[in-house]
Design a protein around this motif. Structure first.
Motif, PDB file in Angstrom:
ATOM      1  N   UNK A 116     -35.961  72.259  25.591  1.00  0.00           N
ATOM      2  CA  UNK A 116     -35.679  72.992  26.826  1.00  0.00           C
ATOM      3  C   UNK A 116     -35.851  72.089  28.029  1.00  0.00           C
ATOM      4  N   UNK A 117     -36.789  71.132  27.894  1.00  0.00           N
ATOM      5  CA  UNK A 117     -36.982  70.181  28.986  1.00  0.00           C
ATOM      6  C   UNK A 117     -35.721  69.359  29.218  1.00  0.00           C
ATOM      7  N   UNK A 118     -35.022  69.021  28.134  1.00  0.00           N
ATOM      8  CA  UNK A 118     -33.780  68.268  28.279  1.00  0.00           C
ATOM      9  C   UNK A 118     -32.729  69.132  28.958  1.00  0.00           C
ATOM     10  N   UNK A 119     -32.725  70.416  28.621  1.00  0.00           N
ATOM     11  CA  UNK A 119     -31.789  71.313  29.283  1.00  0.00           C
ATOM     12  C   UNK A 119     -32.084  71.426  30.769  1.00  0.00           C
ATOM     13  N   UNK A 120     -33.388  71.490  31.119  1.00  0.00           N
ATOM     14  CA  UNK A 120     -33.756  71.559  32.531  1.00  0.00           C
ATOM     15  C   UNK A 120     -33.378  70.283  33.260  1.00  0.00           C
ATOM     16  N   UNK A 121     -33.597  69.168  32.609  1.00  0.00           N
ATOM     17  CA  UNK A 121     -33.266  67.879  33.217  1.00  0.00           C
ATOM     18  C   UNK A 121     -31.766  67.785  33.476  1.00  0.00           C
ATOM     19  N   UNK A 122     -30.966  68.207  32.510  1.00  0.00           N
ATOM     20  CA  UNK A 122     -29.516  68.160  32.699  1.00  0.00           C
ATOM     21  C   UNK A 122     -29.086  69.110  33.808  1.00  0.00           C
ATOM     22  N   UNK A 123     -29.792  70.210  33.943  1.00  0.00           N
ATOM     23  CA  UNK A 123     -29.468  71.143  35.010  1.00  0.00           C
ATOM     24  C   UNK A 123     -29.705  70.517  36.379  1.00  0.00           C
ATOM     25  N   UNK A 124     -30.786  69.759  36.477  1.00  0.00           N
ATOM     26  CA  UNK A 124     -31.076  69.053  37.731  1.00  0.00           C
ATOM     27  C   UNK A 124     -30.031  67.975  37.991  1.00  0.00           C
ATOM     28  N   UNK A 125     -29.673  67.249  36.927  1.00  0.00           N
ATOM     29  CA  UNK A 125     -28.683  66.178  37.084  1.00  0.00           C
ATOM     30  C   UNK A 125     -27.323  66.732  37.504  1.00  0.00           C
ATOM     31  N   UNK A 126     -26.952  67.910  37.008  1.00  0.00           N
ATOM     32  CA  UNK A 126     -25.667  68.494  37.372  1.00  0.00           C
ATOM     33  C   UNK A 126     -25.579  68.803  38.869  1.00  0.00           C
ATOM     34  N   UNK A 127     -26.741  69.015  39.491  1.00  0.00           N
ATOM     35  CA  UNK A 127     -26.740  69.313  40.922  1.00  0.00           C
ATOM     36  C   UNK A 127     -26.487  68.067  41.763  1.00  0.00           C
ATOM     37  N   UNK A 128     -26.761  66.892  41.200  1.00  0.00           N
ATOM     38  CA  UNK A 128     -26.672  65.660  41.977  1.00  0.00           C
ATOM     39  C   UNK A 128     -25.500  64.781  41.552  1.00  0.00           C
ATOM     40  N   UNK A 129     -24.959  64.974  40.309  1.00  0.00           N
ATOM     41  CA  UNK A 129     -23.926  64.054  39.801  1.00  0.00           C
ATOM     42  C   UNK A 129     -22.696  64.841  39.338  1.00  0.00           C
ATOM     43  N   UNK A 130     -21.549  64.156  39.475  1.00  0.00           N
ATOM     44  CA  UNK A 130     -20.289  64.725  38.997  1.00  0.00           C
ATOM     45  C   UNK A 130     -20.071  64.425  37.497  1.00  0.00           C
ATOM     46  N   UNK A 131     -20.522  63.275  37.060  1.00  0.00           N
ATOM     47  CA  UNK A 131     -20.359  62.851  35.664  1.00  0.00           C
ATOM     48  C   UNK A 131     -21.705  62.415  35.118  1.00  0.00           C
ATOM     49  N   UNK A 132     -22.075  62.969  33.987  1.00  0.00           N
ATOM     50  CA  UNK A 132     -23.316  62.601  33.302  1.00  0.00           C
ATOM     51  C   UNK A 132     -22.915  62.072  31.930  1.00  0.00           C
ATOM     52  N   UNK A 133     -23.028  60.776  31.724  1.00  0.00           N
ATOM     53  CA  UNK A 133     -22.621  60.131  30.482  1.00  0.00           C
ATOM     54  C   UNK A 133     -23.867  59.796  29.679  1.00  0.00           C
ATOM     55  N   UNK A 134     -23.909  60.283  28.417  1.00  0.00           N
ATOM     56  CA  UNK A 134     -25.087  60.073  27.572  1.00  0.00           C
ATOM     57  C   UNK A 134     -24.676  59.244  26.360  1.00  0.00           C
ATOM     58  N   UNK A 135     -25.378  58.146  26.162  1.00  0.00           N
ATOM     59  CA  UNK A 135     -25.183  57.334  24.950  1.00  0.00           C
ATOM     60  C   UNK A 135     -26.075  57.908  23.861  1.00  0.00           C
TER      61      UNK A 135
END
Length: 743
Positions: free
Chosen positions: A644-663
């Motif tokens: 769930x922490x990863x989900x929260x982190x991605x939620x925060x990142x979506x507010x600041x970035x247009x593209x989130x690329x994960x290797x």
């Protein structure tokens, strides 16, 4: 989107349908473009072997002669023979082929031409190969010198090997072909074989006719003696039994036949007289004045009397009507009528007496004939056994006489055939000296070598493709995954001994690979990544896509390099982009881009608000990078990355970035990618060109239904530039003109 399980073909289907898809013209063209070097090598090797053969092969010359089975020649002495009866059985023509190839006929040719003294046949001038084979075969021999018979037999076998006799289609013509190193010798030998066959046919027919004539002579003498003895026995038997013959048979038989004929006629006469008598008796009982009496007898006297009677009857009837029956004139007429009736009755009695006399005479004659017939029958019964014996003797005499006549006729015909022997075969084409060699045929050998090389090359090429379980073309990727192939990335690694992206020191590759799009913005590699971005942007028109996972089936397939360059490419376009090292096991992206980082993803998961302290930014491209820093491998990495922490982190990142690329970590070794797949908006699957197998791809993707649904597309990575150029030859020579591969 990814399709259900049936889109992953089984191994059995792969072996039949060629790479999981139906073999089509386009797929064959792809195979030829990829494997043309193998085809070229096989074709070149085949042509080289043919050329070596043509250089080393001994030229051979073939001479031809033709013989025809002509039945009309045998009809010269038989003018009554029918042309249709002279047809030759096809089996006879085929049998003559074996006669020409027989040992005796070839031996006569060998002795006539003295071929045992010819260097070509006696081995006095052998080649290098013959010398080697001779030495080798001498190890198994007795060492004694060959006899003349063995030499002749060896030459006969060699002549039979070079002689080919066959029937020309369905005709009665035999074609004789002989191969030799010398054109003169080829013509000489084939003409000698044809001549020997014709002479042998005449000799065989003469001998058979001679034997038949001798047997017919002996048999004719025996039949003549038997026929004479049979005739003598017939005459002796007739004299002993008093049997006299006439032109119509035996005398007793002739007499009996005549009496039988007379008896039949007498019985007919008797029956006729009896019928007349019965008729006159029946008529006498009727009224003599009736018309039936006159018509039945047809007697002139009775006819005249009846006519008079009828006239008186008419006059009587007229007068009775006028004057009455008691009138004297009527009474006189009645008396005259009665007198006429009496005269008619007397005439009938006279005729009846005459008929009765004729009947008695006929009966007497019939009885006399019957008596004579019985006497002859009794007499014939006494000589019946003698007649039976006589018929047997006459039948045997006739049989022997007919046999003797037939054998005598055949003897005369055989004697004529012996005097004038004619063969059913004749030479219709004499062999001439060939003016060109028959083998080796240069053009045919070169064409055969070319075709054979092409067939071998095609077989090797398709065998290599069929036995290969890897992917090389976008079509194969799309058939296998059911999603669009977003492009083919060329191999950007510099030549190394291992050819791998990561060296043994633990680095992911050369330092500049992760920024290849920065150094080579107009290269094919960069354009292919732009195509991936465009595909993602098009998909974003219908649904929200911000979190993009870069995943592969196995490690070291180049997904880390793809993720780094893809993220930098997006950042160069001015979009706010963050790149996350989601592989908590190897952390290869962190070692490449931020080897000195002290904190990263794990710390950000604990406190998403402190994200800014862990993110590192590239001043050149503006790309934000969230590294992964751990002291040792984490046992619960899948739980961490999918928490769930990863989900929260991605939620925060979506507010600041247009593209989130994960290797992300590879799918097959660990479960991290499957655990985090429900948090990813879209995934790009990296497949190593010519290395990733279909089996690995099937096992990786089919293991997670969420991963299947999130697949946006796939990309082929590390394609061989030279082979890629061959595969894409159909795109034209100007296809790569827009690419600039230099920095």
């Amino acid at each position: 989107m990814y399709q259900p399980r049936e889109h992953f073909p089984s191994g059995h289907r792969f072996g039949i349908e060629f790479g999981g898809a139906v073999l089509s013209f386009e797929r064959v063209a792809d195979v030829l473009r990829r494997q043309w070097p193998i085809i070229a090598v096989c074709t070149g090797a085949s042509l080289a072997l043919v050329i070596v053969y043509l250089i080393m092969a001994q030229p051979m010359y073939t001479a031809n002669a033709r013989i025809m089975m002509d039945t009309r020649q045998a009809q010269v002495l038989d003018k009554d023979s029918n042309a249709n009866s002279a047809l030759i059985d096809t089996g006879y023509v085929d049998s003559q082929v074996e006669v020409i190839n027989s040992d005796d006929l070839i031996l006569s040719v060998v002795r006539r031409l003295k071929l045992t003294d010819d260097p070509e046949f006696n081995g006095s001038n052998p080649g290098l190969l013959s010398i080697v084979l001779g030495k080798f075969m001498s190890l198994f021999g007795t060492g004694e010198p060959a006899s003349q018979e063995r030499l002749e037999h060896a030459v006969v076998e060699q002549v039979q090997k070079n002689l080919r006799t066959e029937r020309v289609l369905t005709t009665y013509v035999l074609s004789l072909n002989y191969r030799s190193r010398s054109p003169d010798k080829a013509a000489k030998i084939v003409n000698a074989v044809a001549s020997a066959y014709l002479v042998g046919a005449l000799e065989a027919k003469y001998q058979s006719t001679k034997r038949a004539t001798e047997w017919l002579q002996q048999r004719s003498i025996e039949l003549s003696e038997q026929a004479t003895a049979s005739d003598r026995a017939v005459q002796t038997f007739k004299a002993e039994n008093n049997i006299v013959g006439t032109s119509r048979g035996l005398m007793s038989e002739q007499q009996l036949s005549d009496l039988n004929t007379q008896l039949v006629q007498a019985r007919a006469s008797t029956a006729e007289a009896k019928a007349r008598l019965d008729r006159i008796t029946a008529i006498s009982d009727q009224d003599v004045a009736q018309s039936t009496v006159t018509d039945a007898l047809n007697n002139s006297v009775i006819t005249r009397l009846r006519a008079q009677y009828l006239d008186l009857q008419a006059q009587y009837a007229d007068w009775s009507r006028r004057y009455g029956k008691q009138h004297l004139a009527a009474v006189n007429l009645a008396n005259k009528m009665e007198e006429l009736r009496k005269n008619i009755a007397d005439e009938l009695h006279r005729i009846g007496d005459a008929y009765r006399s004729d009947y008695e005479i006929a009966k007497s004659r019939e009885a006399s004939l019957e008596k004579n017939v019985k006497e002859l029958v009794a007499q014939a019964g006494d000589t019946g056994q003698a007649a039976v014996k006589l018929r047997d003797l006459e039948s045997a005499a006739d049989t022997y006489r007919n046999l003797y006549n037939n054998f005598l006729e055949k003897l005369q015909s055989a004697t004529q055939n012996q005097s004038f022997p004619l063969s059913e075969a004749r030479l219709i084409s004499t062999a001439a000296k060939p003016d060109r060699k028959s083998s080796p045929r240069t053009v045919l050998a070169l064409v055969g070598g070319l075709v054979g090389g092409l067939c071998l090359g095609f077989g090797a090429a398709f065998a290599r493709e069929l036995l290969s379980d890897v992917l090389r073309t976008p079509g194969e990727v799309e058939d296998e995954l059911g999603v669009k192939c977003l492009g083919v990335l060329p191999d950007i690694r510099p030549p190394t001994k291992t050819g791998a992206l990561l060296s043994t020191s633990g680095k992911t590759g050369p330092p500049d690979l992760s920024r290849y799009v920065v150094d080579h913005p107009f290269s094919r590699f960069a354009e292919t990544l732009r195509n991936i971005k465009v595909s993602i942007d098009v998909a974003r028109l219908t649904r929200e896509i911000k979190v993009i996972g870069i995943v592969s089936s196995l490690p070291k397939e180049g997904k880390t390099t793809v993720a780094a360059n893809f993220a930098q490419l997006i950042a160069l376009t001015g979009h706010r982009t963050v790149l996350i090292d989601g592989d908590l096991h190897t952390r290869s992206l962190t070692r490449e881009l931020a080897p000195n980082a002290k904190s990263g993803l794990v710390e950000a998961l604990s406190d998403p608000a402190s994200l800014g302290y862990h993110v590192q930014r590239s001043k050149e491209t503006g790309l934000d990078f969230l590294p992964s820093v751990v002291a040792s491998r984490m046992v619960n990495s899948a739980d961490v990355i999918g928490s769930k922490a990863m989900a929260d982190l991605l939620k925060v990142l979506k507010e600041h970035y247009e593209y989130i690329v994960i290797d992300l970590a590879p799918v097959m070794p660990v479960a991290d990618s499957k655990a985090v797949s429900f948090l990813i908006d879209a995934m790009v699957y990296v497949i190593e060109w010519g290395q990733t197998t279909r089996s690995a791809l099937q096992e990786s993707v089919s293991g997670s239904e969420v991963l299947q649904k999130k697949l946006l597309g796939a990309v082929l990575n590390r394609a061989n530039p030279k082979m890629l150029k061959r595969i894409e030859a159909y795109k034209g020579k100007h296809h790569n003109s827009y690419y600039v591969e230099h920095a």
